[in-house]
Design an enzyme around this catalytic site. Structure first.
Site, PDB file in Angstrom:
ATOM      1  CD  GLU A  39      59.788 -16.163  66.600  1.00 53.39           C
ATOM      2  OE1 GLU A  39      59.805 -17.488  66.836  1.00 53.39           O
ATOM      3  OE2 GLU A  39      58.752 -15.688  66.512  1.00 53.39           O
TER       4      GLU A  39
ATOM      5  NE  ARG B 206      52.854 -18.778  68.328  1.00 55.12           N
ATOM      6  CZ  ARG B 206      53.851 -19.374  68.048  1.00 55.12           C
ATOM      7  NH1 ARG B 206      55.001 -19.103  68.123  1.00 55.12           N
ATOM      8  NH2 ARG B 206      53.701 -20.551  67.351  1.00 55.12           N
TER       9      ARG B 206
ATOM     10  CG  ASP C  12      60.601 -19.399  63.541  1.00 55.90           C
ATOM     11  OD1 ASP C  12      60.371 -19.325  62.312  1.00 55.90           O
ATOM     12  OD2 ASP C  12      59.681 -19.528  64.548  1.00 55.90           O
TER      13      ASP C  12
ATOM     14  CG  ASP D  43      38.370  -4.418  72.819  1.00 61.62           C
ATOM     15  OD1 ASP D  43      39.147  -3.840  73.623  1.00 61.62           O
ATOM     16  OD2 ASP D  43      38.146  -3.692  71.814  1.00 61.62           O
TER      17      ASP D  43
ATOM     18  CG  HIS E  87      53.117 -21.646  63.398  1.00 61.29           C
ATOM     19  ND1 HIS E  87      53.506 -21.386  62.209  1.00 61.29           N
ATOM     20  CD2 HIS E  87      54.303 -21.122  64.148  1.00 61.29           C
ATOM     21  CE1 HIS E  87      54.911 -20.831  62.042  1.00 61.29           C
ATOM     22  NE2 HIS E  87      55.187 -20.642  63.392  1.00 61.29           N
TER      23      HIS E  87
END
Length: 257
Positions: free
Chosen positions: A152, A73, A178, A87, A48
């Site tokens: 969620e 995230r 959510d 990586d 987000h």
């Protein structure tokens, strides 16, 4: 030289309760500042917040000397995104919108090198190996990756037992906003039905020897979730801290603005 020890993972496995904060300003300087506050962990939000791989890497670099462990995230649980984030030096990933054991298993495999997974062998080009300085990275990296899955949705809650049975999942994070919206309460996580679902989910996660996590930005639900067994708890966001304090400061000197 082995892969760096994932202190966040070790502390979760030891049963510690870890207090974190969300980073959504998508800026390395802001991340470095937040890293001086003393949080146990900080989420670099790619879902987000306006982040991409380059800004995520910048924030990982900014937090490299901090005692706050970075948690990345991703916007979605795609194998190629997992590969790039690992990586770039991420060792703990938080994946949103996981609804099934099949998704969970795919994500575990994305985090591991063959023969136990499908992660491509190319980290020598990036931060993960300190640009090929960590010579035993391939042999040791899997054990230091921490995989956290967000459940969620109503579908995810229904599949929670199967998700928790997936080997390689270290923790499950409940997304109250959510989940409450999917349950028909339009973001009202305090609805009794939602709170009952969250309480039951946190208990199930703990009973499965996984770490339960959650986000709460006000004191009452935060303490409630900790009392219910949540062990990695985000207690605010950098955006909320900046915006809230800026508005309070203006109200102090310009009431009614």
């Amino acid at each position: 030289m082995a892969a760096p020890v994932n202190t966040f993972k070790r502390r979760l496995l030891a049963g510690d309760t870890l207090i974190g904060c969300w980073l959504a300003l998508a800026d390395g300087y802001a991340a470095e500042l937040m890293g001086t506050a003393g949080f146990d962990w900080l989420v670099i939000d790619g879902e987000h917040a306006p982040n991409d791989l380059r800004s995520i890497r910048e924030q990982l670099t900014a937090l490299a000397t901090s005692d706050s462990e970075p948690v990345v995230r991703l916007p979605v649980g795609e194998t190629w995104m997992v590969k790039q984030a690992l990586d770039a030096g991420a060792q703990t990933l938080l994946i949103p919108m996981v609804d099934s054991a099949e998704q969970a298993a795919e994500l575990v495999r994305a985090c591991r090198y063959p023969p136990n997974g499908v992660r491509g062998v190319g980290a020598g080009l990036g931060r993960a190996t300190r640009f090929s300085q960590v010579t035993d990275y391939i042999q040791t990296a899997d054990a230091e990756i921490c995989l956290l899955l967000q459940v969620e949705s109503v579908k995810g809650i229904a599949a929670l037992d199967d998700i928790l049975a997936t080997d390689g999942v270290d923790g499950v994070f409940i997304g109250p906003a959510d989940l409450s919206t999917d349950m028909g309460f339009a973001g009202n996580a305090e609805a009794p039905e939602v709170q009952e679902t969250i309480r039951d989910a946190l208990a199930k996660i703990a009973a499965a020897d996984k770490a339960p996590g959650i986000l709460a930005v006000t004191d009452t639900p935060t303490q409630r979730y900790i009392d219910q067994g949540a062990r990695f708890v985000a207690v605010g966001t950098d955006v909320g801290i900046l915006a809230g304090n800026a508005r309070r400061l203006l109200q102090k000197w310009k009431p009614g603005a």
